[in-house]
Each structure stands twice: as C-alpha cells, then as structure tokens.
Design an enzyme around this catalytic site. Structure first.
Site, PDB file in Angstrom:
ATOM      1  N   ASP A  18       0.810  -1.228  -0.169  1.00  0.00           N
ATOM      2  CA  ASP A  18      -0.036  -0.063  -0.031  1.00  0.00           C
ATOM      3  C   ASP A  18       0.796   1.191   0.260  1.00  0.00           C
ATOM      4  O   ASP A  18       2.020   1.106   0.557  1.00  0.00           O
ATOM      5  CB  ASP A  18      -0.928   0.069   1.182  1.00  0.00           C
ATOM      6  CG  ASP A  18      -2.109   0.887   1.126  1.00  0.00           C
ATOM      7  OD1 ASP A  18      -2.368   1.768   0.246  1.00  0.00           O
ATOM      8  OD2 ASP A  18      -2.563   1.297   2.231  1.00  0.00           O
ATOM      9  N   ASN A  66      -9.905  -2.765  -7.089  1.00  0.00           N
ATOM     10  CA  ASN A  66      -8.920  -1.501  -7.677  1.00  0.00           C
ATOM     11  C   ASN A  66      -9.684  -1.429  -9.394  1.00  0.00           C
ATOM     12  O   ASN A  66      -9.325  -0.632  -9.732  1.00  0.00           O
ATOM     13  CB  ASN A  66      -7.566  -2.312  -7.914  1.00  0.00           C
ATOM     14  CG  ASN A  66      -7.104  -2.028  -6.335  1.00  0.00           C
ATOM     15  OD1 ASN A  66      -6.006  -2.734  -6.145  1.00  0.00           O
ATOM     16  ND2 ASN A  66      -7.158  -0.943  -5.771  1.00  0.00           N
TER      17      ASN A  66
HETATM   18  C1  FPP Z   1      -1.486   0.282  -3.475  1.00  0.00           C
HETATM   19  O1  FPP Z   1      -0.966   1.692  -3.558  1.00  0.00           O
HETATM   20  C2  FPP Z   1      -0.792  -0.287  -4.494  1.00  0.00           C
HETATM   21  C3  FPP Z   1      -1.621  -1.006  -5.542  1.00  0.00           C
HETATM   22  C4  FPP Z   1      -3.030  -0.886  -5.742  1.00  0.00           C
HETATM   23  C5  FPP Z   1      -1.053  -1.480  -6.759  1.00  0.00           C
HETATM   24  C6  FPP Z   1       0.152  -2.245  -6.286  1.00  0.00           C
HETATM   25  C7  FPP Z   1       1.137  -2.445  -7.455  1.00  0.00           C
HETATM   26  C8  FPP Z   1       2.470  -2.584  -7.585  1.00  0.00           C
HETATM   27  C9  FPP Z   1       3.264  -2.739  -6.512  1.00  0.00           C
HETATM   28  C10 FPP Z   1       3.038  -2.667  -9.081  1.00  0.00           C
HETATM   29  C11 FPP Z   1       2.690  -3.553  -9.964  1.00  0.00           C
HETATM   30  C12 FPP Z   1       2.787  -5.153  -9.159  1.00  0.00           C
HETATM   31  C13 FPP Z   1       3.458  -6.156  -9.684  1.00  0.00           C
HETATM   32  C14 FPP Z   1       3.570  -7.325  -9.147  1.00  0.00           C
HETATM   33  C15 FPP Z   1       4.428  -5.853 -10.777  1.00  0.00           C
HETATM   34  P1  FPP Z   1      -2.200   2.729  -3.800  1.00  0.00           P
HETATM   35  O2  FPP Z   1      -2.406   3.275  -5.225  1.00  0.00           O
HETATM   36  O3  FPP Z   1      -3.605   2.375  -2.910  1.00  0.00           O
HETATM   37  O4  FPP Z   1      -1.725   3.916  -2.701  1.00  0.00           O
HETATM   38  P2  FPP Z   1      -2.164   5.095  -1.909  1.00  0.00           P
HETATM   39  O5  FPP Z   1      -3.183   4.241  -0.836  1.00  0.00           O
HETATM   40  O6  FPP Z   1      -1.261   5.858  -1.400  1.00  0.00           O
HETATM   41  O7  FPP Z   1      -3.121   5.815  -2.973  1.00  0.00           O
END
Ligand code: FPP
Length: 251
Positions: A18, A66
């Site tokens: 996250d 998502n």
């Molecule tokens: C949460 O941060 C993260 C995600 C929804 C996506 C995770 C994806 C990656 C790390 C990259 C792609 C994955 C792989 C396996 C190659 P958020 O966007 O919810 O952050 P926030 O809460 O600060 O908005």
C-alpha cells in the site's frame, strides 16, 4: 542489527503493498509514478524472500475493488504487470521460483492472462519458492465461490455434507495447497485487511510499517522478519503448553 533464526523463517509471507499513490503525491508526481517505483520494491522483495529461504511469498498486486480506479491508472497497472512478467522470467527460472496467481484471473486483459499463463507454465517445476500474485483478488468472493462449488458438489453427490470441514473448505479456495500465511505485512500504516486472505489469516501475525510500498526495501523486510521471530505464536494454547518461551511481549 537483526539476529535471524533460520529455523523460524516464516513458511508463507503475504504482503499488502500500500501507499504507491501517497509516495508519488508527496513528491509532486502523478500516482502512476508511485506504481512504477513500486515494481522496483516488488523485485527487491522477491529477491530478499528467495535469499532468506521463504517458501511462499504472496503479493496483493490488484484487488477486485481496484477495477473501480480511473481507467488510466488501471491500464498502467496492467501494463506494469505485463512488463514485470515478461522481464522476470529469466530471474524466476534462474532462482528456481515458481509463479502462481490467485483471483478472478479471467477479468484480466487477454495479453496479461496469456503472459501470466505462460510464466506459470514455464516456472511450474521450480521448487525453491512460490511467488503468488493476488490479481483481481477479493477474499469474500473467494469464500463465496468456494461455498458455491461445495454446494454444487453436495447436489451432485460428489461431496457428503458430513465431510465438510476446514481442510475440505480450504481446498476450494484459490490458495488450495498453499500453507496459511504466518506473517502478513502491510505498508503505509493502515491497520486493516482490505478483503485479503480473510479465511487464511486466522492465526497470521501482522506487521504494519508506516513506510509507503516504494520505500519498502531489504532492510525493512529483514526488520519485519526479525519482529516476527520475536513473537510467541500460541494458536489458542497457553504459553506453557507450547514451551513457555519468554518473548518481547512478556513470559
Ligand atoms: C496500493 O497503493 C498499490 C496498488 C493498488 C498496486 C500495487 C502494484 C504494484 C506495486 C506494481 C505492480 C505489481 C507487480 C506485481 C508488478 P495505492 O495506489 O492504493 O496507494 P495510496 O493508498 O497511497 O493511494
């Protein structure tokens, strides 16, 4: 410096990655830059897990919820996933890592599904570590689907309702055959499961760090393992029953 007990390496570590968006916002960048940087943290985490001898690593890469994000962000995440799978095959083969995926995979774009299936197939005989990606994953849906399949089995006569127990139920989850997570790590400080491994996490230890996912480096991972190794896991028994060790939380 953390002291490691090789005999207490968790069998299954699952991570809620996250904070990519907040990482980017703090730097005045668009959210997608946080996801790009997040891929680097994925690479480093997989390498460290393999080095520590962790048998199963699950990464929550994309939840069912998502899909509701802006279409540009969803597309970027799908492109990053596609590029990651294409670029990591050699490393997975070289390091004996087998890829697995859990979730509603048929919702993924065709080209992602295809590279995912190819990578799973090509790495299937690797034995040192399972890298399990949770993609379009939602735990409540996973449980509902399992219940539906079991009900269908009962109607067809292939399952006797008397034989429905925790083991049988687990075998209908996406995670069938995998051990339950010993340790669940969440970055960015939030204290919730966000529809992740609800059935499987009954006895998981939690480690929450305020760091945003792109900043989750080797040092942070080692600290999480170190903290895990100091916990006393009683699974409902008394401290004396399980050997009565004193831990950081007391005796
Ligand atoms: C949460 O941060 C993260 C995600 C929804 C996506 C995770 C994806 C990656 C790390 C990259 C792609 C994955 C792989 C396996 C190659 P958020 O966007 O919810 O952050 P926030 O809460 O600060 O908005």
């Amino acid at each position: 410096m953390a002291i490691f007990h090789p005999e207490k390496i968790p069998t299954h570590v699952a991570i809620i990655m996250d904070g990519n968006g907040r990482w980017a916002k703090r730097r005045g960048m668009p959210r997608v830059m946080g996801h790009r940087q997040g891929v680097k943290a994925v690479r480093s985490t997989v390498r460290t897990a393999r080095e520590l001898g962790i048998p199963v690593l699950t990464l929550y890469a994309f939840s069912q919820e998502n899909w509701k994000r802006p279409v540009d962000e969803v597309n970027t995440l799908m492109n990053l996933l596609y590029d990651y799978l294409k670029s990591e095959l050699d490393e997975m083969l070289g390091n004996q890592i087998s890829l697995r995926a859990i979730g509603e995979l048929d919702r993924l774009p065709d080209r992602v599904r295809q590279v995912l299936a190819e990578t799973i197939e090509k790495t299937s005989s690797n034995k040192k570590m399972i890298l399990n990606l949770a993609l379009s994953y939602g735990s409540r849906q996973e449980i509902v689907v399992a219940a539906r399949k079991i009900a269908e089995g009962c109607l067809k006569g292939t399952i006797d309702p008397k034989n429905i127990n925790q083991e049988l139920f687990s075998s209908f989850l996406y995670t069938a055959g995998l051990p339950d997570p010993d340790l669940i790590i969440r970055t960015s400080g939030e204290m919730r499961l966000s529809n992740f491994l609800l059935f499987q996490s009954a006895y998981s230890e939690f480690y929450i760090t305020p760091s945003h996912w792109p900043d989750f480096d080797r040092k942070e991972f080692l600290e999480a393992i170190h903290q895990f190794q100091k916990r006393e896991r009683r699974f409902g028994q008394t401290s004396e029953q399980i050997g009565g060790q004193c831990t950081a939380r007391g005796c």
